[in-house]
Enzyme design. Structure first.
Site, PDB file in Angstrom:
ATOM      1  N   CYS A  43       0.845  -1.192   0.000  1.00  0.00           N
ATOM      2  CA  CYS A  43       0.000   0.000   0.000  1.00  0.00           C
ATOM      3  C   CYS A  43       0.884   1.247   0.000  1.00  0.00           C
ATOM      4  O   CYS A  43       1.996   1.239   0.533  1.00  0.00           O
ATOM      5  CB  CYS A  43      -0.902   0.006   1.239  1.00  0.00           C
ATOM      6  SG  CYS A  43      -2.059   1.405   1.265  1.00  0.00           S
ATOM      7  N   ARG A  47       3.011   4.838   6.385  1.00  0.00           N
ATOM      8  CA  ARG A  47       3.416   4.127   7.596  1.00  0.00           C
ATOM      9  C   ARG A  47       3.894   2.705   7.328  1.00  0.00           C
ATOM     10  O   ARG A  47       4.242   1.971   8.255  1.00  0.00           O
ATOM     11  CB  ARG A  47       2.240   4.107   8.588  1.00  0.00           C
ATOM     12  CG  ARG A  47       1.821   5.495   9.031  1.00  0.00           C
ATOM     13  CD  ARG A  47       0.448   5.500   9.680  1.00  0.00           C
ATOM     14  NE  ARG A  47      -0.605   5.148   8.721  1.00  0.00           N
ATOM     15  CZ  ARG A  47      -1.894   5.054   9.020  1.00  0.00           C
ATOM     16  NH1 ARG A  47      -2.280   5.286  10.264  1.00  0.00           N
ATOM     17  NH2 ARG A  47      -2.783   4.732   8.095  1.00  0.00           N
ATOM     18  N   CYS A 102      -6.232   0.147   6.873  1.00  0.00           N
ATOM     19  CA  CYS A 102      -6.007   0.706   5.538  1.00  0.00           C
ATOM     20  C   CYS A 102      -7.161   1.636   5.129  1.00  0.00           C
ATOM     21  O   CYS A 102      -8.326   1.218   5.093  1.00  0.00           O
ATOM     22  CB  CYS A 102      -5.871  -0.428   4.522  1.00  0.00           C
ATOM     23  SG  CYS A 102      -5.467   0.167   2.860  1.00  0.00           S
TER      24      CYS A 102
HETATM   25 CO    CO Z   1      -3.475   1.278   3.019  1.00  0.00          CO
END
Ligand code: CO
Length: 214
Positions: A43, A47, A102
């Site tokens: 992703c 982070r 997410c």
């Molecule tokens: Co994400």
């Protein structure tokens, strides 16, 4: 005046110095070639930085990131990265790594329009549709979100497995294993989702994907 932008330029100088202090040949060795053993599909979330969380050095990970670590069959960007990784670099492993919390997955569970990203999120909604019964049987909202994050990763591993690129690599007997991981933002820990495959048969015999082949 020190600010973030100036700091990162200074950080780069320090990083170069410390690498050269440890190994004067550090950059010289990397300049002409790469042979990373791993392609990371993760992703875009700030982070979840690929190299840092697995302690990998420059030269060890080829990286593709997008919102919600999606493997979309017609995404030329992803397909180009995948083709180059598998057929030129000959990576031995591909990891699809998603993460709890997410934002892309969360948006897909809601109805509020966000903007152009809605069209990308539509693919995550497809993952939801495939697993609707399992997900909606969970009453706790946090639990539901966590399980859907995991399902979405598993769905992307399957999407990866059925690309022409991975299919051809397996047909040729090339050594290539694909995996699904989920990362905990609050713990820093990786969990292997036990969807690792390295052949056509591995996929056919796996109960996680039984539904998709029926
Ligand atoms: Co994400």
């Amino acid at each position: 005046m020190p600010d973030f932008y100036n700091n990162i330029i200074e950080n780069n100088r320090k990083w170069v110095e410390s690498n050269l202090a440890n190994d004067p040949d550090f950059f010289n060795r990397l300049k002409d070639t790469q042979s990373p053993p791993l392609l990371w599909i993760g992703c875009s979330d700030s982070r979840v930085p690929a190299n840092e969380i697995i302690g990998a050095q420059p030269g060890e990970v080829f990286v593709h990131r997008n919102i919600a670590n999606m493997v979309i069959h017609t995404d030329m960007n992803m397909l180009s990265v995948l083709d180059y990784s598998v057929n030129v670099l000959k990576v031995k492993h591909i990891i699809v790594c998603g993460h709890y919390g997410c934002g892309g997955v969360k948006a897909a569970m809601g109805k509020a329009p966000v903007g152009i990203i809605d069209n990308w999120i539509r693919h995550i909604k497809d993952s939801y549709r495939f697993r609707k019964n399992e997900i909606e049987s969970i009453t706790d909202e946090k639990e539901k979100f966590d399980r859907f994050v995991e399902w979405n990763i598993k769905q992307q591993v399957l999407n990866l497995a059925v690309t022409s690129i991975v299919q051809q690599a397996w047909s040729k007997g090339q050594t290539l294993a694909i995996h699904g991981w989920v990362y905990g933002l609050d713990t820093g820990l990786i969990k292997d989702l036990d969807v690792s495959f390295s052949s056509h048969n591995d996929i056919r015999n796996n109960s996680v994907y039984k539904l998709d082949f029926e």
